[in-house]
Every structure is written in C-alpha cells, then in structure tokens.
Motif scaffolding. Sequence first.
Motif, PDB file in Angstrom:
ATOM      1  N   GLU A 169       0.792  -1.186   0.066  1.00  0.00           N
ATOM      2  CA  GLU A 169       0.011   0.093   0.054  1.00  0.00           C
ATOM      3  C   GLU A 169       0.849   1.253  -0.054  1.00  0.00           C
ATOM      4  O   GLU A 169       1.695   1.412   0.803  1.00  0.00           O
ATOM      5  N   GLY A 170       0.490   2.272  -0.976  1.00  0.00           N
ATOM      6  CA  GLY A 170       1.312   3.379  -0.929  1.00  0.00           C
ATOM      7  C   GLY A 170       2.714   3.390  -1.678  1.00  0.00           C
ATOM      8  O   GLY A 170       3.280   4.357  -1.615  1.00  0.00           O
ATOM      9  N   GLN A 171       2.993   2.375  -2.211  1.00  0.00           N
ATOM     10  CA  GLN A 171       4.299   2.221  -3.009  1.00  0.00           C
ATOM     11  C   GLN A 171       4.577   3.250  -4.095  1.00  0.00           C
ATOM     12  O   GLN A 171       5.768   3.597  -4.003  1.00  0.00           O
ATOM     13  N   ALA A 172       3.433   3.376  -4.931  1.00  0.00           N
ATOM     14  CA  ALA A 172       3.790   4.262  -6.054  1.00  0.00           C
ATOM     15  C   ALA A 172       4.109   5.494  -5.642  1.00  0.00           C
ATOM     16  O   ALA A 172       4.976   6.238  -5.853  1.00  0.00           O
ATOM     17  N   ALA A 173       3.309   6.174  -4.601  1.00  0.00           N
ATOM     18  CA  ALA A 173       3.515   7.524  -4.052  1.00  0.00           C
ATOM     19  C   ALA A 173       4.823   7.609  -3.122  1.00  0.00           C
ATOM     20  O   ALA A 173       5.481   8.540  -3.383  1.00  0.00           O
ATOM     21  N   VAL A 174       5.182   6.606  -2.284  1.00  0.00           N
ATOM     22  CA  VAL A 174       6.595   6.355  -1.818  1.00  0.00           C
ATOM     23  C   VAL A 174       7.558   6.661  -2.861  1.00  0.00           C
ATOM     24  O   VAL A 174       8.653   7.495  -2.721  1.00  0.00           O
ATOM     25  N   GLU A 175       7.745   5.941  -4.127  1.00  0.00           N
ATOM     26  CA  GLU A 175       8.841   5.990  -5.129  1.00  0.00           C
ATOM     27  C   GLU A 175       8.526   7.111  -5.781  1.00  0.00           C
ATOM     28  O   GLU A 175       9.663   7.908  -6.189  1.00  0.00           O
ATOM     29  N   LEU A 176       7.761   7.770  -5.723  1.00  0.00           N
ATOM     30  CA  LEU A 176       7.339   9.327  -6.517  1.00  0.00           C
ATOM     31  C   LEU A 176       8.176  10.280  -5.494  1.00  0.00           C
ATOM     32  O   LEU A 176       8.844  11.135  -6.178  1.00  0.00           O
ATOM     33  N   GLU A 177       7.831  10.187  -4.178  1.00  0.00           N
ATOM     34  CA  GLU A 177       8.414  11.091  -3.262  1.00  0.00           C
ATOM     35  C   GLU A 177      10.168  10.751  -3.332  1.00  0.00           C
ATOM     36  O   GLU A 177      10.614  11.913  -3.310  1.00  0.00           O
ATOM     37  N   VAL A 185      -1.251  10.502   3.329  1.00  0.00           N
ATOM     38  CA  VAL A 185      -0.362  11.166   2.324  1.00  0.00           C
ATOM     39  C   VAL A 185       0.867  12.257   2.931  1.00  0.00           C
ATOM     40  O   VAL A 185       1.742  12.592   2.469  1.00  0.00           O
ATOM     41  N   PHE A 186       0.334  12.710   4.135  1.00  0.00           N
ATOM     42  CA  PHE A 186       1.113  13.630   4.896  1.00  0.00           C
ATOM     43  C   PHE A 186       2.349  13.007   5.759  1.00  0.00           C
ATOM     44  O   PHE A 186       3.158  13.340   6.101  1.00  0.00           O
ATOM     45  N   GLN A 187       2.386  11.499   5.319  1.00  0.00           N
ATOM     46  CA  GLN A 187       3.758  10.869   5.615  1.00  0.00           C
ATOM     47  C   GLN A 187       4.922  11.158   4.708  1.00  0.00           C
ATOM     48  O   GLN A 187       6.127  11.035   4.974  1.00  0.00           O
ATOM     49  N   ASN A 188       4.491  11.901   3.708  1.00  0.00           N
ATOM     50  CA  ASN A 188       5.385  12.443   2.450  1.00  0.00           C
ATOM     51  C   ASN A 188       6.096  13.680   3.039  1.00  0.00           C
ATOM     52  O   ASN A 188       5.424  14.633   3.442  1.00  0.00           O
ATOM     53  N   LEU A 189       7.371  13.534   3.246  1.00  0.00           N
ATOM     54  CA  LEU A 189       8.206  14.533   4.052  1.00  0.00           C
ATOM     55  C   LEU A 189       8.243  15.729   3.099  1.00  0.00           C
ATOM     56  O   LEU A 189       8.164  16.972   3.563  1.00  0.00           O
ATOM     57  N   LEU A 190       8.424  15.706   1.850  1.00  0.00           N
ATOM     58  CA  LEU A 190       8.487  16.808   0.838  1.00  0.00           C
ATOM     59  C   LEU A 190       7.100  17.644   0.766  1.00  0.00           C
ATOM     60  O   LEU A 190       7.141  18.819   1.059  1.00  0.00           O
ATOM     61  N   LEU A 191       5.969  16.945   0.976  1.00  0.00           N
ATOM     62  CA  LEU A 191       4.783  17.272   1.250  1.00  0.00           C
ATOM     63  C   LEU A 191       4.447  18.032   2.490  1.00  0.00           C
ATOM     64  O   LEU A 191       4.002  19.433   2.574  1.00  0.00           O
ATOM     65  N   LEU A 192       4.619  17.496   3.557  1.00  0.00           N
ATOM     66  CA  LEU A 192       4.571  17.846   4.863  1.00  0.00           C
ATOM     67  C   LEU A 192       5.483  19.280   5.031  1.00  0.00           C
ATOM     68  O   LEU A 192       4.883  20.225   5.687  1.00  0.00           O
ATOM     69  N   SER A 193       6.549  18.888   4.738  1.00  0.00           N
ATOM     70  CA  SER A 193       7.519  20.199   4.985  1.00  0.00           C
ATOM     71  C   SER A 193       7.354  21.530   4.152  1.00  0.00           C
ATOM     72  O   SER A 193       7.281  22.555   4.605  1.00  0.00           O
ATOM     73  N   GLY A 194       6.833  21.177   3.030  1.00  0.00           N
ATOM     74  CA  GLY A 194       6.436  22.381   2.320  1.00  0.00           C
ATOM     75  C   GLY A 194       4.961  22.948   2.901  1.00  0.00           C
ATOM     76  O   GLY A 194       4.934  24.311   2.712  1.00  0.00           O
ATOM     77  N   CYS A 195       4.067  22.194   3.203  1.00  0.00           N
ATOM     78  CA  CYS A 195       2.943  22.653   3.853  1.00  0.00           C
ATOM     79  C   CYS A 195       3.136  23.357   5.042  1.00  0.00           C
ATOM     80  O   CYS A 195       2.501  24.503   5.120  1.00  0.00           O
ATOM     81  N   VAL A 196       3.937  22.838   5.801  1.00  0.00           N
ATOM     82  CA  VAL A 196       4.282  23.519   7.165  1.00  0.00           C
ATOM     83  C   VAL A 196       4.860  24.766   6.935  1.00  0.00           C
ATOM     84  O   VAL A 196       4.616  25.772   7.808  1.00  0.00           O
ATOM     85  N   ASP A 197       5.836  24.836   6.126  1.00  0.00           N
ATOM     86  CA  ASP A 197       6.584  26.032   5.698  1.00  0.00           C
ATOM     87  C   ASP A 197       5.947  27.217   5.259  1.00  0.00           C
ATOM     88  O   ASP A 197       5.707  28.388   5.721  1.00  0.00           O
ATOM     89  N   ARG A 198       4.855  26.795   4.263  1.00  0.00           N
ATOM     90  CA  ARG A 198       4.104  27.863   3.669  1.00  0.00           C
ATOM     91  C   ARG A 198       3.001  28.255   4.131  1.00  0.00           C
ATOM     92  O   ARG A 198       2.560  29.415   4.237  1.00  0.00           O
ATOM     93  N   LEU A 199       2.375  27.302   4.950  1.00  0.00           N
ATOM     94  CA  LEU A 199       1.386  27.828   5.609  1.00  0.00           C
ATOM     95  C   LEU A 199       1.514  28.601   6.797  1.00  0.00           C
ATOM     96  O   LEU A 199       1.015  29.538   7.134  1.00  0.00           O
TER      97      LEU A 199
END
Length: 746
Positions: free
Chosen positions: A616-624, A699-713
């Motif tokens: 589960e989630g492999q495609a998104a993990v490899e995209l990150e 989806v917020f296990q994705n560090l790129l997404l989480l970091s970007g959202c925390v910084d910009r928000l």
Amino acid sequence: MTDRVRRNVRVEGVVQGVGFRPFVYGLAGRVGVAGCVGNDVHGVFVEVEGTRAQVDAFLAGLVEQAPPLAEIERVTMSVAAPTGAGEFTIVASDATGERRTLVSADSATCDDCLRELFDPGDRRHGYPFINCTNCGPRFTIVRDVPYDRPLTTMAGFAMCESCAAEYHDPADRRFHAQPTCCPDCGPRLRLSPGAGDPIGAAADLLRGGKVLAVKGIGGYHLAALAGDEAATATLRQRKHREDKAFALMVSDVDDADRLCVLDGTAIALLTGRRRPVVLLERRPGAPVAPSVAPGTRQLGLMLPYSPPHHLLLRAVGAPIVLTSGNVSDEPIAYTDDDARARLSGIADAFLTHDRPIHVRTDDSVVRPFRGRETVLRRSRGYVPEPVTLHTPVPRPVLACGAELKNTFCLAKGRHAFVSHHIGDLENYETLRSYTEGIEHFRRLFDIEPALVAHDLHPEYLSTKHARELTGVELVGVQHHHAHIASCLADNGEAGPVIGVAFDGLGYGTDGTIWGGEFLLADLRGFTRLAHLAPVPMPGGTAAIRQPWRMAAAYLDAAYAGTPPDDLDVVRRNESRWQQVLAVARAGVNSPATSSAGRLFDAVSALLGLRDGINYEGQAAVELEQLADPTERGAYRAGVGDTVAGTDLVRAVVDDLRAGVPRPLIAARFHNGVVDAIVRTCLRLRERTGVTDIALSGGVFQNLLLLSGCVDRLSGRGFRVLIHGRVPTNDGGVSLGQAVVAAASDG
C-alpha cells in the motif's frame, strides 16, 4: 506526638511495573516516615505518618524523585488521624474495585542490567532475560492487573532463593521487580535445530547467510545479515515481500551513524527507553545490501532493546535485518506453535525461549521531524500508555478504527487507550487478533463501552464488528473527520480548524470515495468546504493495485475524453488501455474519487515508476523518493470549491514531452500540490475566519509534502497542527473516532 501527622495518598498514572513501590519504600526510609505502600486497581496507595516536615519532604520527593519509567498523572491526598505507626511496609495488592490503573509499556534494557549482562563476574553474565524494576517486558507479559507476578506470563517460573532474596530486599534494584529471574530459575534460550551456545550458534548461522527466526518481546522477527545480498534477497523471496523496506538493528549509535545521518533528535529516539524503528536519511554508499531497502533514500534503524538482541548483535558484529515474523500482510507470529507453522518455510532456524508472550506487539516506527518525534506506527514501547484527552469522555467509548493499519481505541475519563498496531483487517487471523485485543484492553482497563464508534464504510470488518455488538449506542464517524479529530486530540485541541485530510480513500457522506478533503471541523462535526475534483477509479480496488488505471482516468479527464496516446504509460498497457477507458467513462465498477493518494499514483505511473504495486502506498513512496528536493519550480492547479488535479497531470505530460528529467517533474508535482493546498487554505480563511490548520491522512507521511505545507502555511500566518503522538495514517483514525463520538454524546 502533637506535631505528628498522617496522610492517605493516591498516585495515579503509569506507576505499576516501574519500581514505584520500592521507590516509595526507599524514600520513606530516607525521610524517616512510617506507613505503608501498595498496588490496587487505581494505581498506588500510600499511607504516610511522621512530623509535618518529614511528611512534606516525603510528598515532595514522591513526584520529584520518581523512577525513570514512572509517569505520574495525578497525586491526591487526604488527612487521617495519626496511629503512632513506627515502620514503613509494602503491603499486599488489592485487586477489588473498578480498575483505573495504567499499565507500563515494555522498556529497553537499562544500563545497569547491561553492565551485569556483560560482566563475567556477575551471576547473570550472558543471561538473556536479565531485567529489573527499570527495564524489561511489561505490557506483553501482563495478563491482568494489579501488576504482580502471578498475573503475568512469568507466573510459571518460581524464583530461586537468590532471586527471592533480591526481590524482598528493599535496597536491591530488583525489589519487587515482577519479571526478575536468573539462569537457575528463569526462562531459557534455545536454538532449533542446534546445540551448544544458542547465541553463538545463531550468530554463526547469520554470518553464514542463513535466515533466522528470533522470538522477541512482542513476537517473532526474521533476521538476516544486512550486508549479505543473497541472504536478504532470500528472506524477501520467502516472505513474499517484494519491495517494502526491511528494518535494521544496529549495535549502537556509532553503527547507526555509519549508515544514516543523525541529529540530536534521532539519537534521542534511537537510545530512549521505547526503542522504535527510526526512519532516517541513509548516507551515500551505506554498506547494506541492495535488497534491504530498494527504491528509498531512507533506512529504518533500531538499537537492541532486549538482552538477546544485545548478545546476538555483539556476537554477529554487524548490522542485521530484523523484520516482522510473518508472511507479508499477516499479523506477526507470537506463539511458538504458530511461529513453527507459519515461519518454517522462511527461517532456516529458530532462536526462541519459553517465556510466553501474552499480547503480540509489533515494533513501533517513528521519524524525527524538525526536532520532534512523529509516530508512524504506535506499538511496542508506547502501548498501552494512554493519550490524555482535552476533555473527559462522558461515557466509555470503543472506537473500532479503520480497515487498513487498524488500531482500536477504548476511552474512559481523560484516557484514550489507542491499541497496538493490528494491521490490515483483511484476513481471519488479523480479525482474531483485533477482537482478542479489544477484549484484553476492556478487561485490563475495566472499560465497558456505552458508545461504539465506527467508520461509515459498510463493508469494513471493523464496521461489521461494531454492528454485531449489542447493548451499545452506535456512532458512525466519517473517515476524514476522524483523521482531523485525531490530529486535534493529538495536540490537545478542540477546534475549529481548517482540516486538510489527504489519504488513499475514505467513504464519503455522499457515497463516493473521498481522500483529498478540506474540512471546517471541530470534534462535534464538519463541513466539506473543498476537495480534489473527482475522477473515476476504473475497476474499483483494482485501480489501487494498478496505478496505471488512475493514469488513464486522469488523462481522460485532463484531455476531455481525448487522452494522448503517445505516452509510455499507454504503450506499456496498450492491450487493456481502451477497455479501462471505456469502463471509466461508463461508470461501471468505477466509483468517483477525490483521493489525493490516487492522484499521486497516477503521476507515478506517468513517470514510469509503478504500473502495479506490491504494498500500500508504494507508488507514492517511490514518487517522493524520485523527486529532486532542491527543485523550487511548481505546477499550478486551479483552486475553488474543487482543486483541479487534472491541471497538474497536464503539466506533468507537458514536461515529459519536453524531455524534462523525471526528478524535476516529480518535484514540481509535489510543489504544485503544496501550492494548491496553501492557496485553497487562504481562500477558506477568508471565507471562515479560521486561522488554524490541521494536516492529517497517510499522504502527509510524505516529507516533501509535509515540510512544504508547514513552511508555506506558517509563512502565511496560519498555526499548523500536525501529528506527533499517534500516526497521521489510518493508525490514528480510532482516536479520532473516539473523541468525535464522545463530543456528540448528550
């Protein structure tokens, strides 16, 4: 006698199984007070008598000098008449009454025990079951409370004369340590097949490229030498775990530092008493076999947390793979017979022992994020210690959790007992573990639920379990509301917040599959303010297993029914492409979904990473993992009441055709999702006036997404809440369900 006072004291929290009674006994001796201490179903009770100054000093020390594993939640006191008592004693436990005591989590071997373990002159030298009041098994051996030896799985091991003397000696570190034992009276380690020293022979097997089953604290692991490609590949093949990364156990921080980048937070997590698997950035050229963690820039490391681990790692002299003892997607084996039945086709030998495990408990998984701990799987070392709630629940609650990464939660008063990781409720063995776990928690914490919260999805086994219960009030909780409520409870907040819930899927109130949600939410309810624009899921669950189907659906939506046919993803799936498009257009077995996870899947397939997944989630993990973290470019999606994921897909296609490197495309996509989230939240702040954001969902296990959202928000003036104590994935849903049900009660 006129200055003499007596107080009845009650101490609540994690105060049993942590050496609290012997600590109190020792404190009383140092201060010079009389009285008694004992365990009961509420925690620890103390009667203390002495001069006013002595009693005041005792009460101050009770909190300030508490044992390292104790977590005191509350101390209450009442005045009693002095009796003239002249001594202080430990009295028998009282098992009557409604239970409110807390049970300690299992704790890593302490430094004192390690010194004895490796001291040739100590009578416990090399003994694999050394422990004391400051360390060792707790939750996994407890059958009932109060926490006394007869109510643990150590009941079958009668203490020898030497151990009994330590157990009854108030000056000894093992005074009233319930699992205490030694080579003469305690459990024994054995290797099968094998003879002689089990540790030495097991180390020889690992160095020889064999796969070993190892019985641990909460279940069996499978071990192989981490630097041996043949051994790790064999383990992967036998376990049917094609791609998902293995966890590694290393001897110490120096070994960890050779493999991964460490900071102070990482070191604290690795060396603390909980000893989870810690996800860390791997160093270039880290000496581990390719089959250990393919397709990821991270490694999951843990340090030894039990004496057999310490002995084995020292004997092997190198890092080892230590992964769950199961075939992929099954619960871990924890009984000896079950391990033999299920792991004999995987392991070449078994390093086991005769101390029973009462509750199977996986390793916990955490990650450092900006100086704090974020829990991704909450299990051994953390459970069953409760999450303290912002507001007490009016009536006891059972929350049944989600289908994937299931946990359940029992709540009473201010305590929410989130269970150990159960797993995916997709087979009988896991369902049995789930129902047995609920009954154990109900008995352990004396909780008889009046409310039972469940997911809205009618086919989830957790929902069906709730509906089979009688004499309770059922409360259906929408999946993404539960995610946001879990984040609120994790942070001790009540809302309202703008909740951004991005995950793989969840049953929506409109009967469609949600997963890219912007909610105005508090614990009582929610309003869906915006979401990713829905697209079909061609073939239903088949689209989860085969991300190319989501690529087809997104391309069809992005190009208004005339998707391009010159892309590699089309050529790779040419034989089924038109059929899948026809199914999607007709709406046959193709539910509409706003899932963010499915959008990530579609882009992963477009970039040639994954047409099919093995976990589960492999495609998104490899995209990150593909994305270039230095890229600042971002695709732009239209935002409104819906967010146009199709805009991002078109931008991906344009860059693919232009020959832009895939790592840049992956990064621009991630940055584009962040940008869409931020611009949507800005619109919703103008609309609602709410300035707090809660981010939740797998989806917020994705560090790129989480970091970007925390910084910009944060940069735009929002206060951003993220998970810390419970997982952002579906492992945290049960906590959210519990607090929503409680908030709606009455």
